[in-house]
Design an enzyme around this catalytic site. Structure first.
Site, PDB file in Angstrom:
ATOM      1  N   LYS A 117     -12.414   1.168  -5.396  1.00  0.00           N
ATOM      2  CA  LYS A 117     -12.215   1.882  -4.136  1.00  0.00           C
ATOM      3  C   LYS A 117     -13.453   2.730  -3.800  1.00  0.00           C
ATOM      4  O   LYS A 117     -13.939   2.725  -2.662  1.00  0.00           O
ATOM      5  CB  LYS A 117     -10.985   2.791  -4.268  1.00  0.00           C
ATOM      6  N   LYS A 201       9.988  -3.854   0.403  1.00  0.00           N
ATOM      7  CA  LYS A 201      10.313  -3.274  -0.892  1.00  0.00           C
ATOM      8  C   LYS A 201      10.514  -1.755  -0.756  1.00  0.00           C
ATOM      9  O   LYS A 201       9.694  -1.094  -0.100  1.00  0.00           O
ATOM     10  CB  LYS A 201       9.154  -3.560  -1.862  1.00  0.00           C
ATOM     11  N   LYS A 204       7.907   4.593  -2.102  1.00  0.00           N
ATOM     12  CA  LYS A 204       7.464   5.844  -1.485  1.00  0.00           C
ATOM     13  C   LYS A 204       6.324   5.584  -0.516  1.00  0.00           C
ATOM     14  O   LYS A 204       6.224   6.225   0.520  1.00  0.00           O
ATOM     15  CB  LYS A 204       6.999   6.823  -2.562  1.00  0.00           C
TER      16      LYS A 204
HETATM   17  P1  AMP Z   1       7.028   3.276  -9.086  1.00  0.00           P
HETATM   18  O1  AMP Z   1       7.364   4.718  -9.122  1.00  0.00           O
HETATM   19  O2  AMP Z   1       6.961   2.685  -7.713  1.00  0.00           O
HETATM   20  O3  AMP Z   1       5.843   2.919  -9.947  1.00  0.00           O
HETATM   21  O4  AMP Z   1       8.276   2.525  -9.772  1.00  0.00           O
HETATM   22  C1  AMP Z   1       8.627   2.704 -11.124  1.00  0.00           C
HETATM   23  C2  AMP Z   1       9.527   1.557 -11.551  1.00  0.00           C
HETATM   24  O5  AMP Z   1      10.713   1.525 -10.737  1.00  0.00           O
HETATM   25  C3  AMP Z   1       8.895   0.180 -11.379  1.00  0.00           C
HETATM   26  O6  AMP Z   1       8.157  -0.195 -12.517  1.00  0.00           O
HETATM   27  C4  AMP Z   1      10.118  -0.720 -11.179  1.00  0.00           C
HETATM   28  O7  AMP Z   1      10.699  -1.060 -12.425  1.00  0.00           O
HETATM   29  C5  AMP Z   1      11.092   0.178 -10.446  1.00  0.00           C
HETATM   30  N1  AMP Z   1      11.066  -0.016  -8.992  1.00  0.00           N
HETATM   31  C6  AMP Z   1      10.347   0.673  -8.073  1.00  0.00           C
HETATM   32  N2  AMP Z   1      10.608   0.268  -6.824  1.00  0.00           N
HETATM   33  C7  AMP Z   1      11.516  -0.732  -6.931  1.00  0.00           C
HETATM   34  C8  AMP Z   1      12.205  -1.569  -5.993  1.00  0.00           C
HETATM   35  N3  AMP Z   1      12.044  -1.436  -4.663  1.00  0.00           N
HETATM   36  N4  AMP Z   1      13.060  -2.479  -6.471  1.00  0.00           N
HETATM   37  C9  AMP Z   1      13.283  -2.610  -7.805  1.00  0.00           C
HETATM   38  N5  AMP Z   1      12.676  -1.854  -8.745  1.00  0.00           N
HETATM   39  C10 AMP Z   1      11.810  -0.920  -8.326  1.00  0.00           C
END
Ligand code: AMP
Length: 331
Positions: A117, A201, A204
């Site tokens: 980046k 999906k 955040k």
């Molecule tokens: P993140 O905070 O986005 O890195 O998400 C942490 C974990 O939550 C990921 O490694 C996934 O296992 C799960 N996760 C996040 N978003 C989703 C979603 N929309 N659907 C299913 N699992 C999710």
């Protein structure tokens, strides 16, 4: 998975998770933790390289503790603790620095992404990179090796860090003799993506999330905002293209999902009704944990006691590892 395997995972305190995190990560983790000897730490040290407000880190850490307990984590089995309460982890991290090649850190996906980046933006490659971020994989190796973890459940994005921990343990063992067990990353069962309010999906970064413990009225408001097509109530609808149906299927039983599917296909159900059914389902699943979460967040002394107990249990193992490492390295 057999009973004698040790499972370890860390959760970064960066704010209340959303329903995607719950379905994809937290729910399967709690199932795993309730069936295996498990260490779960609140990764407040890992949060330090991005969050600079101590009040916020503390608050987020309480939230993680409260939500794990509220979601049914069995504390007789799982050791739940705050990473920073175990000072041995800094010690081990420093010891491991001496066997970790700098080149390994250069290859870390998260660091490389920032370098790319910065390069694209024409600024210094290391702009915005502090040593906490750069050496993050060494601290993570220390987290894992300190507790002799065999199994580290991670999202696909974190797999490389566990492989690094395995590499670092290998370098150490080669020099100093068998000291560490080699951990294995385990990518959780594919639970399927949880869609957000706009059908993409839930994430955040898309601002389309439903927070795990949204109040009843907030939950209802969010669900009513789910984007649908403009089919009339009478028309038949394709459940597989519906965010409402997909969200419902992550919370309902097989039989309920099948009934809901038929209601979509048969026609005669408007999206308003479908959203109300979705709200009732999610609310039924989450209302008890939400109450328990709120009770715990209003009782910080209880959370402190839970974390203190976890830290004491974790420390017993950590002290033994550090004693072994010191003996191996310093004689
Ligand atoms: P993140 O905070 O986005 O890195 O998400 C942490 C974990 O939550 C990921 O490694 C996934 O296992 C799960 N996760 C996040 N978003 C989703 C979603 N929309 N659907 C299913 N699992 C999710």
């Amino acid at each position: 998975m057999t009973d004698d395997k040790i499972v370890l995972t860390g959760i970064k305190p960066t704010g209340i998770p959303h329903l995607g995190n719950y379905v994809g990560a937290l729910k399967p983790l709690i199932e795993l933790a309730n069936n295996n000897k498990t260490y779960i730490f609140i990764a407040d040290l890992h949060a330090l390289n991005t969050i600079k407000d101590p009040k916020l880190i503390k608050q987020y850490s309480y939230e993680i503790a409260a939500l794990m307990v509220a979601l049914g984590l069995n504390l007789d089995n799982a050791v739940l603790f705050r990473q920073s309460d175990i000072t041995e982890v800094y010690q081990l991290s420093n010891f491991l620095m001496n066997v970790t090649p700098k080149g390994l850190m250069n290859r870390a996906h998260s660091y490389k992404a920032i370098v790319e980046k910065n390069t694209a933006a024409g600024v210094d490659v290391d702009s915005g990179v502090n040593m906490g971020l750069y050496t993050y994989p060494v601290l993570m190796a220390a987290d894992i090796l300190l507790y002799g973890a065999d199994i580290v459940p991670v999202g696909a994005d974190q797999k490389q860090h566990v492989e690094f921990a395995r590499d670092i343990a290998g370098y150490f063992n080669n020099i100093y003799g068998e000291t560490f067990r080699l951990p294995e990353p385990v990518i959780g069962k594919e639970t399927g993506l949880v869609p957000g309010l706009d059908g993409r999906k839930m994430s955040k970064s898309y601002d389309n999330t439903i927070p795990l413990f949204a109040s009843e009225s907030e939950l209802k408001k969010k669900i009513m905002r789910i984007i649908t097509d403009s089919k009339t109530p009478e028309e038949s609808k394709n459940p597989d293209e519906s965010t409402i149906f997909q969200l419902y299927s992550h919370f309902a039983s097989k039989q309920e999902i099948e009934q809901f599917r038929q209601m979509f296909v048969n026609g005669g159900m408007g999206y308003g009704t479908a959203k109300t059914m979705l709200f009732d389902k999610i609310n039924a699943v989450l209302s008890e944990p939400r109450k328990e979460y709120e009770r715990l967040m209003a009782n910080k002394a209880e959370l402190d006691a839970i974390l203190k107990d976890g830290a004491e249990r974790a420390k017993l193992v950590a002290e033994k590892t550090i004693a072994r490492v010191k003996k191996a390295m310093l004689g």
